[in-house]
Design a protein around this motif. Structure first.
Motif, PDB file in Angstrom:
ATOM      1  N   ARG A 290      -0.944  -2.799  -7.831  1.00  0.00           N
ATOM      2  CA  ARG A 290      -1.144  -2.235  -9.169  1.00  0.00           C
ATOM      3  C   ARG A 290      -1.734  -0.838  -9.070  1.00  0.00           C
ATOM      4  O   ARG A 290      -1.322   0.084  -9.792  1.00  0.00           O
ATOM      5  N   ASP A 291      -2.690  -0.646  -8.175  1.00  0.00           N
ATOM      6  CA  ASP A 291      -3.286   0.677  -7.996  1.00  0.00           C
ATOM      7  C   ASP A 291      -2.253   1.684  -7.490  1.00  0.00           C
ATOM      8  O   ASP A 291      -2.238   2.844  -7.916  1.00  0.00           O
ATOM      9  N   ILE A 292      -1.382   1.244  -6.580  1.00  0.00           N
ATOM     10  CA  ILE A 292      -0.330   2.130  -6.078  1.00  0.00           C
ATOM     11  C   ILE A 292       0.616   2.523  -7.206  1.00  0.00           C
ATOM     12  O   ILE A 292       1.068   3.668  -7.297  1.00  0.00           O
ATOM     13  N   LEU A 293       0.918   1.578  -8.100  1.00  0.00           N
ATOM     14  CA  LEU A 293       1.786   1.879  -9.245  1.00  0.00           C
ATOM     15  C   LEU A 293       1.127   2.897 -10.169  1.00  0.00           C
ATOM     16  O   LEU A 293       1.792   3.802 -10.692  1.00  0.00           O
ATOM     17  N   VAL A 294      -0.186   2.767 -10.371  1.00  0.00           N
ATOM     18  CA  VAL A 294      -0.914   3.745 -11.186  1.00  0.00           C
ATOM     19  C   VAL A 294      -0.828   5.125 -10.550  1.00  0.00           C
ATOM     20  O   VAL A 294      -0.579   6.126 -11.234  1.00  0.00           O
ATOM     21  N   VAL A 295      -1.012   5.189  -9.230  1.00  0.00           N
ATOM     22  CA  VAL A 295      -0.908   6.468  -8.518  1.00  0.00           C
ATOM     23  C   VAL A 295       0.497   7.044  -8.664  1.00  0.00           C
ATOM     24  O   VAL A 295       0.678   8.254  -8.826  1.00  0.00           O
ATOM     25  N   LYS A 296       1.499   6.166  -8.630  1.00  0.00           N
ATOM     26  CA  LYS A 296       2.893   6.607  -8.712  1.00  0.00           C
ATOM     27  C   LYS A 296       3.234   7.159 -10.098  1.00  0.00           C
ATOM     28  O   LYS A 296       4.007   8.125 -10.213  1.00  0.00           O
ATOM     29  N   LEU A 297       2.666   6.591 -11.143  1.00  0.00           N
ATOM     30  CA  LEU A 297       3.093   6.912 -12.499  1.00  0.00           C
ATOM     31  C   LEU A 297       2.238   7.962 -13.199  1.00  0.00           C
ATOM     32  O   LEU A 297       2.692   8.572 -14.162  1.00  0.00           O
ATOM     33  N   THR A 298       1.001   8.168 -12.754  1.00  0.00           N
ATOM     34  CA  THR A 298       0.092   9.059 -13.472  1.00  0.00           C
ATOM     35  C   THR A 298      -0.111  10.364 -12.720  1.00  0.00           C
ATOM     36  O   THR A 298      -0.064  10.407 -11.493  1.00  0.00           O
ATOM     37  N   ARG A 299      -0.337  11.399 -13.483  1.00  0.00           N
ATOM     38  CA  ARG A 299      -0.593  12.703 -12.870  1.00  0.00           C
ATOM     39  C   ARG A 299      -1.991  12.779 -12.275  1.00  0.00           C
ATOM     40  O   ARG A 299      -2.202  13.429 -11.253  1.00  0.00           O
TER      41      ARG A 299
END
Length: 547
Positions: A290-299
């Motif tokens: 989930r944290d990796i997805l946040v890093v992937k999607l947010t600036r």
């Protein structure tokens, strides 16, 4: 004196000690200083965020004889009496066990009497969402217009269960999850005051495991302090708590990107062999993805994630290797595995199957798996990476729906006339003259009929997406940009052999067959999204094979 748990020993005594809730404590201090208190308060938020502690501080502060900047002094007779429970004007009750109408009636009868020693009677009702509807209705009138000497403080972890009629009669405060930085600072103060030594890195891990709850973090810290009287390092904490290091999470996620199922299973095996529970590891893996997805999607993931700068840089590098579709698919698979493993006697097997699916989405027939495989292939094509072809030796490792079409042995009949001619003179090369259309292209429908008749029907939908032409003296099947998936399937060794055999049977000529994209063939094409085309074909009930 009997031993007390850390969260009780270090319960905040003044508003300034309540970590991470400055927006609430500042308001309450100002209301106390200006004597503008409400008659009822509702504290709501997740566990361990300071609701009950704040309620007890407020109960002392409104009755304190010598308040200091809105905080209770904790030294006067009233404060000490409330702390040691010798003053009965502050009543704390549990809404889970005393939730009946008769319990509420006791409060209604009691509020009519003035406090015996304190300035106000304070009723703290914890877990108030457990109170029955009938009991709430009985309390409404008193809660709306209590006597001037009464103060209600309600606390709950489930705001949605509180009736709107109660919400409208209270001043509501929402307690936020406490940030890891705030928890770490508080833990550091406690450790220093206790004369113990715990590394900052270990305290940071404790804060992250606490998941925004100070009480949970203190419970984990207490377990660690009981392990040894010596200094506690980060590695010591990993052994004590039985959790896995971040390195294992990065290693297994890198295995997902490499599609290396063996490496992923080895990581899980090492976790289990070291005495750690697979459920704990998979839960951490889910949070990590989930944290990796946040890093992937947010600036700016720093606004959402609470992690160190060094850790964030590693996560950004890992996120670049993932597609969004693969991360969403991974979270779906992990969550399903967690749900299926509960109550089963073979949880490890379920988790292992989940890891294999993450490494090779072709073993999953869901739409998310399809989108993952499409996105992975598009990413590799965009980066110019070669697309892996499946050789006959690898066919045994493929699932049934991806097995290449077998090449049957077809007896080749040689016409008698041709045999006599070949015996008399060497066979003349049949390279078509310039300007002529090659026979194999003219008779392409016959070639496809041969393929269909000899076990190649499943691959024909993919062949139909190609345009046959002769390039560099080879039979070239040219695919448009939106048919990259079809090109991959047709390009498998077994399928190429079948096409070569069909061309030989129809034309009598030996052709070397190759698959090319329009770009490779030097042909321009229009733009079309591959995934949309796949969805369109699936709606037409056409069977499609994808790596």
């Amino acid at each position: 004196m009997a031993y007390q748990a850390l969260y009780r020993t270090w319960r905040p005594m003044v508003f300034d000690d309540v970590a991470g809730q400055e927006h609430i404590t500042r308001t309450l201090r100002n209301e106390i200083k200006t004597d503008s208190l409400a008659h009822a308060y509702l504290f709501c938020g997740t566990r361990g965020t300071g609701k009950t502690s704040t309620a007890k501080i407020l109960a002392r502060a409104v009755n304190c004889e010598h308040p200091v900047d809105g905080n209770p002094c904790n030294e006067c007779e009233i404060c000490r009496g409330i702390l040691d429970d010798s003053i009965l004007d502050v009543v704390e009750m549990d809404g889970a066990s005393r939730n009946k109408v008769e319990n509420i009636r006791e409060i209604i009868d009691d509020v009519a009497f003035l406090p015996t020693r304190a300035r106000k009677k304070v009723y703290i009702i914890d877990e108030v969402h457990m109170v029955t509807t009938q009991a709430f209705n009985a309390l409404l009138k008193t809660l709306e217009e209590p006597p001037a000497h009464v103060l209600f403080i309600l606390a709950t972890t489930e705001l949605n269960k509180i009736p709107p009629t109660v919400l409208s009669r209270c001043q509501r405060f929402d307690f936020k999850r406490i940030t890891p930085d705030a928890i770490t600072d508080r833990l550091s103060e406690i450790v220093t005051a206790s004369g113990r030594e715990v590394s900052r890195e270990a305290l940071r891990l404790v804060a992250e495991l606490g998941d925004g709850s100070m009480r949970d973090s203190l419970s984990i810290l207490e377990q660690a302090l009981g392990y040894t009287e010596q200094a506690i390092s980060y590695d010591d904490l990993l052994k004590i708590i039985g959790i896995t290091d971040y390195d294992a999470l990065f290693t297994i996620c890198e295995a997902f990107c490499r599609r290396d199922g063996g490496a992923a299973l080895m990581v899980l095996d090492e976790i289990i062999e070291s005495g750690k529970e697979p459920e704990v590891f998979v839960d951490r893996l889910s949070r990590f993805l989930r944290d990796i997805l946040v890093v992937k999607l947010t600036r700016d993931p720093r606004q959402i994630l609470n992690t160190s700068e060094e850790q964030l840089q590693r996560m950004q590098q890992l996120a670049a290797a993932f597609t969004r579709e693969k991360l969403i698919f991974a979270l779906k698979v992990i969550n399903e595995a967690t749900a299926n493993a509960k109550g089963s006697g073979y949880g490890r097997t379920i988790y292992e199957l989940a890891l294999i699916k993450l490494c090779e989405p072709s073993y999953d027939s869901s739409f998310e798996a399809l989108a993952t495989r499409v996105a992975d292939l598009e990413k590799r094509l965009a980066e110019g990476a070669p697309v892996a072809m499946t050789t006959p030796a690898e066919a045994e490792d493929l699932p049934p729906w991806e097995e290449p079409v077998s090449t049957p042995e077809v007896p080749q009949e040689t016409p008698a006339k041709e045999t006599e001619t070949s015996a008399a003179a060497p066979k003349e090369e049949k390279t078509p003259p310039a300007g002529d259309v090659p026979e194999v292209v003219v008779r392409w429908n016959e070639v496809k009929d041969y393929i269909r008749a000899h076990g190649g029907a499943p691959v024909l939908p993919h062949i139909n997406r190609a345009t046959p032409m002769i390039l560099r003296k080879k039979l070239s099947l040219v695919f448009s940009k939106d048919a990259a998936m079809n090109k991959t399937v047709v390009g498998r060794a077994g399928n190429l052999e079948l096409i070569q055999l069909a061309a030989k049977a129809v034309t009598g000529e030996d052709w070397e067959v190759q698959c090319l994209s329009e770009k490779e063939a030097g042909i321009s094409s229009g733009e079309e999204d591959s995934l949309n085309r796949l969805i369109e074909l699936s709606r037409e009930h056409q069977e499609i094979e994808i790596l």
